[in-house]
Design an enzyme around this catalytic site. Structure first.
Site, mmCIF file in Angstrom:
data_model
loop_
_atom_site.group_PDB
_atom_site.id
_atom_site.type_symbol
_atom_site.label_atom_id
_atom_site.label_comp_id
_atom_site.label_asym_id
_atom_site.label_seq_id
_atom_site.Cartn_x
_atom_site.Cartn_y
_atom_site.Cartn_z
ATOM 1 C CB VAL A 65 43.595 44.784 43.096
ATOM 2 C CG1 VAL A 65 42.589 43.820 42.499
ATOM 3 C CG2 VAL A 65 43.090 45.368 44.387
ATOM 4 C CB CYS A 66 46.883 41.192 40.139
ATOM 5 S SG CYS A 66 47.158 39.673 41.079
ATOM 6 C CG HIS A 67 42.736 37.455 36.842
ATOM 7 N ND1 HIS A 67 42.897 36.608 35.781
ATOM 8 C CD2 HIS A 67 41.425 37.373 37.167
ATOM 9 C CE1 HIS A 67 41.723 36.046 35.485
ATOM 10 N NE2 HIS A 67 40.822 36.499 36.312
#
Length: 108
Positions: A65-67
């Site tokens: 997961v990231c932005h």
């Protein structure tokens, strides 16, 4: 082989399963502190090469997961090259998660 990306809806369903993926958040600490998915492991992108083999199991499912999904896709592809074939990136990142799954997760 699994698709390298997974939608927020499909990820939410996977996270309800008994063999749920390990959530690896590759954003920076300040981003994680601003908003994160419960039970995520913070492993900033720059630390992944040093930490992945010590903290992740190549046989277990991994959800990165990231932005917005770019960093997580890069990390997912790198992990796959290292033998973590069950790594997938959350398409749209935590922003998509907040918009479609859990509106209590702040957007930034």
């Amino acid at each position: 082989m699994l698709n390298p990306e997974i939608t927020a809806q499909a990820a939410a369903e996977l996270l309800k399963q008994p063999n749920a993926p390990v959530l690896v958040d590759v954003r920076e600490k300040w981003e994680f502190d601003t908003a994160h998915i419960e039970n995520s492991l913070l492993m900033p992108m720059g630390e992944v090469p040093a930490r992945a083999n010590n903290e992740l199991d190549p046989d277990e499912p991994i959800l990165v997961v990231c932005h917005h999904g770019a960093r997580s896709l890069n990390v997912t592809m790198w992990l796959r090259q290292q033998g973590f074939e069950n790594a997938q990136s959350l398409a749209g990142g935590i922003d998509a998660w907040s918009r479609t799954i859990d509106p209590t997760v702040p957007r930034y």
